[in-house]
Scaffold this motif. Structure first.
Motif, PDB file in Angstrom:
ATOM      1  N   CYS A  10      -3.372  11.861  -4.839  1.00  0.00           N
ATOM      2  CA  CYS A  10      -2.382  12.895  -5.152  1.00  0.00           C
ATOM      3  C   CYS A  10      -3.048  14.106  -5.795  1.00  0.00           C
ATOM      4  O   CYS A  10      -3.824  13.970  -6.741  1.00  0.00           O
ATOM      5  CB  CYS A  10      -1.313  12.337  -6.092  1.00  0.00           C
ATOM      6  N   GLN A  11      -2.722  15.275  -5.247  1.00  0.00           N
ATOM      7  CA  GLN A  11      -3.242  16.538  -5.787  1.00  0.00           C
ATOM      8  C   GLN A  11      -2.137  17.404  -6.378  1.00  0.00           C
ATOM      9  O   GLN A  11      -2.344  18.594  -6.637  1.00  0.00           O
ATOM     10  CB  GLN A  11      -3.981  17.305  -4.689  1.00  0.00           C
ATOM     11  N   GLY A  12      -0.953  16.829  -6.504  1.00  0.00           N
ATOM     12  CA  GLY A  12       0.130  17.549  -7.164  1.00  0.00           C
ATOM     13  C   GLY A  12       0.847  18.576  -6.304  1.00  0.00           C
ATOM     14  O   GLY A  12       1.408  19.540  -6.825  1.00  0.00           O
ATOM     15  N   HIS A  13       0.875  18.384  -4.999  1.00  0.00           N
ATOM     16  CA  HIS A  13       1.554  19.348  -4.122  1.00  0.00           C
ATOM     17  C   HIS A  13       3.075  19.316  -4.268  1.00  0.00           C
ATOM     18  O   HIS A  13       3.742  20.300  -3.925  1.00  0.00           O
ATOM     19  CB  HIS A  13       1.186  19.084  -2.662  1.00  0.00           C
ATOM     20  N   ALA A  14       3.612  18.190  -4.688  1.00  0.00           N
ATOM     21  CA  ALA A  14       5.056  18.036  -4.972  1.00  0.00           C
ATOM     22  C   ALA A  14       5.950  18.183  -3.744  1.00  0.00           C
ATOM     23  O   ALA A  14       7.155  18.364  -3.873  1.00  0.00           O
ATOM     24  CB  ALA A  14       5.514  18.997  -6.072  1.00  0.00           C
ATOM     25  N   ARG A  15       5.394  18.106  -2.553  1.00  0.00           N
ATOM     26  CA  ARG A  15       6.241  18.193  -1.350  1.00  0.00           C
ATOM     27  C   ARG A  15       7.110  16.946  -1.231  1.00  0.00           C
ATOM     28  O   ARG A  15       8.241  17.017  -0.739  1.00  0.00           O
ATOM     29  CB  ARG A  15       5.372  18.348  -0.104  1.00  0.00           C
ATOM     30  N   CYS A  16       6.582  15.809  -1.638  1.00  0.00           N
ATOM     31  CA  CYS A  16       7.373  14.570  -1.607  1.00  0.00           C
ATOM     32  C   CYS A  16       8.630  14.741  -2.452  1.00  0.00           C
ATOM     33  O   CYS A  16       9.747  14.469  -2.000  1.00  0.00           O
ATOM     34  CB  CYS A  16       6.519  13.402  -2.114  1.00  0.00           C
ATOM     35  N   TYR A  31       1.956  15.402 -10.863  1.00  0.00           N
ATOM     36  CA  TYR A  31       1.339  14.355 -10.049  1.00  0.00           C
ATOM     37  C   TYR A  31       2.287  13.159  -9.952  1.00  0.00           C
ATOM     38  O   TYR A  31       3.026  12.867 -10.888  1.00  0.00           O
ATOM     39  CB  TYR A  31       0.016  13.894 -10.652  1.00  0.00           C
ATOM     40  N   ILE A  32       2.216  12.471  -8.825  1.00  0.00           N
ATOM     41  CA  ILE A  32       3.104  11.328  -8.631  1.00  0.00           C
ATOM     42  C   ILE A  32       2.745  10.205  -9.603  1.00  0.00           C
ATOM     43  O   ILE A  32       1.568  10.004  -9.928  1.00  0.00           O
ATOM     44  CB  ILE A  32       3.033  10.842  -7.166  1.00  0.00           C
ATOM     45  N   LEU A  33       3.771   9.488 -10.038  1.00  0.00           N
ATOM     46  CA  LEU A  33       3.518   8.344 -10.907  1.00  0.00           C
ATOM     47  C   LEU A  33       2.933   7.195 -10.076  1.00  0.00           C
ATOM     48  O   LEU A  33       3.269   7.047  -8.906  1.00  0.00           O
ATOM     49  CB  LEU A  33       4.816   7.882 -11.572  1.00  0.00           C
ATOM     50  N   SER A  53       5.349  14.257   4.390  1.00  0.00           N
ATOM     51  CA  SER A  53       5.038  15.651   4.071  1.00  0.00           C
ATOM     52  C   SER A  53       3.822  15.793   3.162  1.00  0.00           C
ATOM     53  O   SER A  53       3.331  16.904   2.968  1.00  0.00           O
ATOM     54  CB  SER A  53       6.239  16.312   3.393  1.00  0.00           C
ATOM     55  N   CYS A  54       3.342  14.704   2.630  1.00  0.00           N
ATOM     56  CA  CYS A  54       2.209  14.795   1.690  1.00  0.00           C
ATOM     57  C   CYS A  54       0.939  15.172   2.436  1.00  0.00           C
ATOM     58  O   CYS A  54       0.465  14.422   3.283  1.00  0.00           O
ATOM     59  CB  CYS A  54       2.000  13.466   0.965  1.00  0.00           C
ATOM     60  N   PRO A  55       0.348  16.331   2.129  1.00  0.00           N
ATOM     61  CA  PRO A  55      -0.846  16.759   2.854  1.00  0.00           C
ATOM     62  C   PRO A  55      -2.086  15.939   2.515  1.00  0.00           C
ATOM     63  O   PRO A  55      -3.073  15.996   3.239  1.00  0.00           O
ATOM     64  CB  PRO A  55      -1.016  18.223   2.427  1.00  0.00           C
ATOM     65  N   GLU A  56      -2.021  15.191   1.430  1.00  0.00           N
ATOM     66  CA  GLU A  56      -3.168  14.353   1.037  1.00  0.00           C
ATOM     67  C   GLU A  56      -3.055  12.928   1.563  1.00  0.00           C
ATOM     68  O   GLU A  56      -3.918  12.088   1.294  1.00  0.00           O
ATOM     69  CB  GLU A  56      -3.280  14.314  -0.492  1.00  0.00           C
ATOM     70  N   ARG A  57      -1.966  12.628   2.259  1.00  0.00           N
ATOM     71  CA  ARG A  57      -1.711  11.274   2.783  1.00  0.00           C
ATOM     72  C   ARG A  57      -1.770  10.228   1.667  1.00  0.00           C
ATOM     73  O   ARG A  57      -2.338   9.152   1.829  1.00  0.00           O
ATOM     74  CB  ARG A  57      -2.694  10.908   3.899  1.00  0.00           C
TER      75      ARG A  57
HETATM   76 FE1  F3S Z   1       1.156  14.200  -4.701  1.00  0.00          FE
HETATM   77 FE2  F3S Z   1       1.436  14.357  -2.125  1.00  0.00          FE
HETATM   78 FE3  F3S Z   1       3.542  14.294  -3.621  1.00  0.00          FE
HETATM   79  S1  F3S Z   1      -0.129  15.363  -3.294  1.00  0.00           S
HETATM   80  S2  F3S Z   1       2.939  15.185  -5.577  1.00  0.00           S
HETATM   81  S3  F3S Z   1       2.051  12.662  -3.407  1.00  0.00           S
HETATM   82  S4  F3S Z   1       3.228  15.598  -1.849  1.00  0.00           S
END
Ligand code: F3S
Length: 64
Positions: A10-16, A31-33, A53-57
């Motif tokens: 997780c890179q904190g994109h918050a798309r999820c 960042y996701i828990l 939607s998570c670009p980091e998979r």
């Molecule tokens: Fe993290 Fe992906 Fe969500 S980078 S905050 S798990 S969209």
């Protein structure tokens, strides 16, 4: 349905979270828990969208 969280990716994109704020919980820095997420039946569509939607998979869907 369950979502397997790979917190290390997780890179904190918050798309999820943008897709399904009821399903995905972020910490104060966005960042996701850690820990797998058990998704209620009514949340599955949005949860799946959020996971994809998570670009980091970082979010793997299990059980669909
Ligand atoms: Fe993290 Fe992906 Fe969500 S980078 S905050 S798990 S969209």
């Amino acid at each position: 349905m369950r979502i397997i969280v790979d917190k290390a990716k997780c890179q904190g994109h918050a798309r999820c979270w943008a897709h399904a704020p009821n399903v995905f919980t972020l910490d104060d820095e966005g960042y996701i828990l850690p820990g797998d997420i058990k998704v209620a039946a009514g949340d599955e569509l949005l949860a799946a969208r959020g996971a994809r939607s998570c670009p980091e998979r970082a979010l793997e869907i299990d059980g669909t």
